[in-house]
Write a protein that holds these residues in place. Structure first.
Motif, PDB file in Angstrom:
ATOM      1  N   HIS A  70      -3.331  -5.491   0.829  1.00  0.00           N
ATOM      2  CA  HIS A  70      -4.789  -5.491   0.966  1.00  0.00           C
ATOM      3  C   HIS A  70      -5.371  -5.893  -0.397  1.00  0.00           C
ATOM      4  CE1 HIS A  70      -3.657  -2.185   3.772  1.00  0.00           C
ATOM      5  NE2 HIS A  70      -4.687  -2.568   4.477  1.00  0.00           N
TER       6      HIS A  70
ATOM      7  N   HIS B 101       1.263   2.978  16.429  1.00  0.00           N
ATOM      8  CA  HIS B 101      -0.042   2.786  17.088  1.00  0.00           C
ATOM      9  C   HIS B 101       0.136   2.722  18.605  1.00  0.00           C
ATOM     10  CE1 HIS B 101      -1.957   0.761  13.274  1.00  0.00           C
ATOM     11  NE2 HIS B 101      -1.357   1.903  13.014  1.00  0.00           N
TER      12      HIS B 101
ATOM     13  N   ASP C 188       4.283  -4.419  12.795  1.00  0.00           N
ATOM     14  CA  ASP C 188       4.352  -3.404  11.755  1.00  0.00           C
ATOM     15  C   ASP C 188       5.415  -2.425  12.236  1.00  0.00           C
ATOM     16  OD1 ASP C 188       2.561  -4.397   9.960  1.00  0.00           O
ATOM     17  OD2 ASP C 188       1.173  -2.707  10.049  1.00  0.00           O
TER      18      ASP C 188
ATOM     19  N   ASP D 294       3.848   6.826  10.070  1.00  0.00           N
ATOM     20  CA  ASP D 294       4.453   5.724   9.306  1.00  0.00           C
ATOM     21  C   ASP D 294       5.855   6.034   8.786  1.00  0.00           C
ATOM     22  OD1 ASP D 294       2.312   3.917   9.645  1.00  0.00           O
ATOM     23  OD2 ASP D 294       1.213   4.780   7.967  1.00  0.00           O
TER      24      ASP D 294
ATOM     25  N   GLU E  49      -4.884  -6.168  14.678  1.00  0.00           N
ATOM     26  CA  GLU E  49      -3.947  -5.052  14.837  1.00  0.00           C
ATOM     27  C   GLU E  49      -4.606  -3.918  15.608  1.00  0.00           C
ATOM     28  OE1 GLU E  49      -1.915  -3.882  11.258  1.00  0.00           O
ATOM     29  OE2 GLU E  49      -1.674  -1.845  12.018  1.00  0.00           O
TER      30      GLU E  49
ATOM     31  N   TRP F 226       0.802  -1.228   0.000  1.00  0.00           N
ATOM     32  CA  TRP F 226       0.000   0.000   0.000  1.00  0.00           C
ATOM     33  C   TRP F 226       0.835   1.279   0.000  1.00  0.00           C
ATOM     34  CZ3 TRP F 226      -0.038  -3.881   3.533  1.00  0.00           C
ATOM     35  CH2 TRP F 226       0.406  -3.615   4.830  1.00  0.00           C
ATOM     36  N   HIS F 227       1.810   1.415   0.899  1.00  0.00           N
ATOM     37  CA  HIS F 227       2.558   2.682   0.932  1.00  0.00           C
ATOM     38  C   HIS F 227       3.510   2.809  -0.251  1.00  0.00           C
ATOM     39  CE1 HIS F 227       0.979   3.869   4.686  1.00  0.00           C
ATOM     40  NE2 HIS F 227       1.645   3.023   5.436  1.00  0.00           N
TER      41      HIS F 227
ATOM     42  N   TRP G 247       1.561 -11.680   5.072  1.00  0.00           N
ATOM     43  CA  TRP G 247       0.130 -11.679   5.354  1.00  0.00           C
ATOM     44  C   TRP G 247      -0.664 -10.933   4.289  1.00  0.00           C
ATOM     45  CZ3 TRP G 247      -1.273  -6.569   6.368  1.00  0.00           C
ATOM     46  CH2 TRP G 247      -0.413  -5.761   7.108  1.00  0.00           C
TER      47      TRP G 247
ATOM     48  N   VAL H  44      -4.254 -10.594   8.509  1.00  0.00           N
ATOM     49  CA  VAL H  44      -4.381  -9.459   9.436  1.00  0.00           C
ATOM     50  C   VAL H  44      -5.772  -8.826   9.392  1.00  0.00           C
ATOM     51  CG1 VAL H  44      -3.654  -7.029   9.722  1.00  0.00           C
ATOM     52  CG2 VAL H  44      -1.945  -8.836   9.656  1.00  0.00           C
TER      53      VAL H  44
ATOM     54  N   PHE I 115     -11.779   0.253   4.972  1.00  0.00           N
ATOM     55  CA  PHE I 115     -11.762   1.612   5.508  1.00  0.00           C
ATOM     56  C   PHE I 115     -11.711   2.721   4.464  1.00  0.00           C
ATOM     57  CE2 PHE I 115      -7.183   1.412   4.838  1.00  0.00           C
ATOM     58  CZ  PHE I 115      -6.873   0.090   5.137  1.00  0.00           C
TER      59      PHE I 115
ATOM     60  N   THR J 148      -4.730  -9.106   3.691  1.00  0.00           N
ATOM     61  CA  THR J 148      -5.804  -8.486   4.458  1.00  0.00           C
ATOM     62  C   THR J 148      -6.792  -7.832   3.498  1.00  0.00           C
ATOM     63  OG1 THR J 148      -6.292  -6.980   6.292  1.00  0.00           O
ATOM     64  CG2 THR J 148      -4.593  -6.271   4.776  1.00  0.00           C
TER      65      THR J 148
ATOM     66  N   GLU K  98       1.957  -2.389  16.010  1.00  0.00           N
ATOM     67  CA  GLU K  98       2.657  -1.335  15.250  1.00  0.00           C
ATOM     68  C   GLU K  98       3.229  -0.305  16.208  1.00  0.00           C
ATOM     69  OE1 GLU K  98       0.851   0.122  11.708  1.00  0.00           O
ATOM     70  OE2 GLU K  98       1.705   2.131  11.985  1.00  0.00           O
TER      71      GLU K  98
ATOM     72  N   ASP L 279       5.638  -0.993   7.668  1.00  0.00           N
ATOM     73  CA  ASP L 279       4.439  -0.195   7.377  1.00  0.00           C
ATOM     74  C   ASP L 279       4.895   1.268   7.368  1.00  0.00           C
ATOM     75  OD1 ASP L 279       1.884   0.645   6.933  1.00  0.00           O
ATOM     76  OD2 ASP L 279       1.238   0.462   9.006  1.00  0.00           O
TER      77      ASP L 279
ATOM     78  N   TRP M  86      -7.113  -5.265  10.680  1.00  0.00           N
ATOM     79  CA  TRP M  86      -7.033  -3.952  11.323  1.00  0.00           C
ATOM     80  C   TRP M  86      -8.392  -3.282  11.124  1.00  0.00           C
ATOM     81  CZ3 TRP M  86      -6.224   1.105   8.628  1.00  0.00           C
ATOM     82  CH2 TRP M  86      -6.313   2.166   9.551  1.00  0.00           C
TER      83      TRP M  86
ATOM     84  N   ASN N 196      -0.891  -8.144  15.776  1.00  0.00           N
ATOM     85  CA  ASN N 196       0.093  -7.436  14.943  1.00  0.00           C
ATOM     86  C   ASN N 196       0.269  -6.059  15.579  1.00  0.00           C
ATOM     87  OD1 ASN N 196       1.781  -7.039  12.682  1.00  0.00           O
ATOM     88  ND2 ASN N 196       0.171  -5.904  11.627  1.00  0.00           N
TER      89      ASN N 196
HETATM   90  C1  ASO Z   1      -2.770   0.045   6.618  1.00  0.00           C
HETATM   91  C2  ASO Z   1      -2.343   0.516   7.967  1.00  0.00           C
HETATM   92  C3  ASO Z   1      -1.590  -0.556   8.697  1.00  0.00           C
HETATM   93  C4  ASO Z   1      -2.271  -1.878   8.652  1.00  0.00           C
HETATM   94  C5  ASO Z   1      -2.735  -2.227   7.280  1.00  0.00           C
HETATM   95  C6  ASO Z   1      -3.603  -3.441   7.320  1.00  0.00           C
HETATM   96  O1  ASO Z   1      -1.476   1.622   7.827  1.00  0.00           O
HETATM   97  O2  ASO Z   1      -1.364  -0.179  10.018  1.00  0.00           O
HETATM   98  O3  ASO Z   1      -1.372  -2.878   9.059  1.00  0.00           O
HETATM   99  O4  ASO Z   1      -3.425  -1.172   6.690  1.00  0.00           O
HETATM  100  O5  ASO Z   1      -4.931  -3.144   7.178  1.00  0.00           O
END
Ligand code: ASO
Length: 406
Positions: A68, A238, A263, A276, A199, A16-17, A106, A153, A112, A108, A235, A306, A155, A233
């Motif tokens: 994801h 967090h 994370d 992050d 998480e 994702w990032h 993992w 995971v 969101f 997920t 972080e 993450d 979250w 999990n």
């Molecule tokens: C993005 C969040 C991260 C989480 C991930 C999983 O930044 O903390 O682990 O989604 O949904």
């Protein structure tokens, strides 16, 4: 250490990032301009993104990745399109894993980002939204199993509330509990042998998040009788948002028997939100690695970065610097942790501090033989006048710091 450094440092990079974020924040547009993030035919762009992702992961020589569902496949305009796109991209990921040897730490589901989840997924007042969330989690669990993922995971990104005035707390917790029970049932139904990880995160994105921290999540799991089915999990960032240190959250989860994975990022005290940043705080990371080593190391979990670039740092080369720096800092932390463990003066001091609990009085109390009244009688008959047990805090902190910084 009993294992090679590589076995302890089960690093993962996230989809994702690195691949999906263009640098946009609440004050400004994206700054990164990655080709696969430009407008275009969605599946075509998803393929370009997968090529870039696996090229990047492979060049980093990182053993694992995480994703994801909607990071890798376009959501489409219906459940049917979502399911088809995700199935096609799962084939692509499978082929790429085979080609590169990369493994899945993992998978997920993202419950969101889409506006349908503005008021939560599992905790939503609309059962149709709950059902959509269930569909995504089922598909993502199936894909994770197929790709040999070692964990799954959860979250709860939007599982929280903005005001209690319009929120039925009991109802929402029941919904979330039922959702998690369904996840467990599905795991057993499909024979997924990996670990389910929850998480925790407080404060963000909703004002109050149900999965606030490790201790809160443990209480929630107990309430719904699923505490044996989940690990956590944790972080760094967090943990600091919850007002704890990263070290505290890891140690708490280990003491509850529910530590699973990390994370990794930087939870420094100046963070007002989940920034992050790449992990560079060697002192904190060393204490975290010390706890993990002491408890026997990672089982199915690992260290997922993450982390994202700062938005003014748009160069793809910086993505390499960030991850390589993160790996170096974690490796250094592992060495420091091992140094604390060799001739483990901390464990020795802790054992000394609680030694009296293995004597007859302590044993009798903990085996349930005593009551308040029996202890009161014993204490007055024997005229107990106990002394304070020293914690030797200054000594221990100085000794640890000499290893960390000396
Ligand atoms: C993005 C969040 C991260 C989480 C991930 C999983 O930044 O903390 O682990 O989604 O949904």
């Amino acid at each position: 250490l009993g294992k090679s450094m590589k076995d302890h440092l089960r690093f993962a990079a996230c989809y994702w990032h690195n691949m999906c974020w263009d640098g946009a924040d609440v004050f400004g547009q994206g700054t990164f301009g990655r080709p696969w993030l430009q407008p275009g035919e969605p599946m075509q762009r998803a393929m370009e993104k997968a090529d870039a992702a696996f090229d990047f992961f492979h060049k980093l020589s990182i053993p694992y990745y995480c994703f994801h569902d909607v990071d890798v496949a376009p959501e489409g305009h219906s459940i049917k399109e979502y399911t088809e796109n995700f199935a096609r991209m799962t084939d692509v990921l499978e082929a790429k894993q085979e080609e590169t040897g990369l493994k899945l730490l993992w998978g997920t589901a993202n419950l969101f980002s889409n506006p349908r989840y503005a008021a939560g997924g599992a905790t939503n007042p609309n059962p149709e939204v709950f059902s959509y969330a269930a569909t995504q989690v089922m598909q993502a669990m199936n894909a994770t199993k197929r790709l040999g993922g070692e964990n799954y995971v959860l979250w709860g990104g939007r599982e929280g509330y903005e005001t209690i005035l319009n929120t039925d707390l009991r109802q929402e917790r029941e919904q979330l509990g039922r959702f998690m029970q369904m996840v467990v049932e599905h795991k057993h139904k499909i024979g997924f042998t990996g670990t389910l990880l929850i998480e925790p995160k407080p404060q963000e994105p909703t004002k109050h998040q149900y999965d606030y921290d490790s201790a809160t999540v443990y209480g929630f799991l107990k309430q719904f009788g699923i505490e044996e089915e989940f690990k956590m999990n944790i972080e760094a960032n967090h943990a600091t948002l919850a007002g704890h240190s990263f070290h505290h959250e890891i140690a708490t989860a280990i003491s509850l028997g529910i530590f699973g994975s990390i994370d990794a990022n930087r939870g420094d005290a100046q963070n007002g939100w989940d920034t992050d940043q790449f992990p560079t705080a060697v002192d904190e990371l060393s204490l975290v690695m010390y706890e993990i080593l002491k408890s026997g190391g990672f089982q199915t979990g690992g260290l997922n970065f993450d982390c994202k670039l700062r938005r003014q740092s748009s160069s793809p080369a910086d993505l390499f610097h960030g991850h390589i720096g993160g790996m170096d800092h974690m490796a250094l932390a592992l060495k420091k942790a091992a140094a604390i463990l060799q001739n483990d003066f901390l464990a020795e001091k802790v054992a000394q501090r609680y030694a009296a609990w293995s004597l007859p009085l302590g044993q009798s109390i903990m085996s349930g033989k005593e009551s308040l009244a029996s202890l009161a009688k014993l204490a007055s008959t024997n005229n107990f006048n106990p002394q304070h047990v020293s914690g030797e805090q200054e000594l221990l902190e100085n000794k640890v710091n000499r290893i960390l910084f000396g």
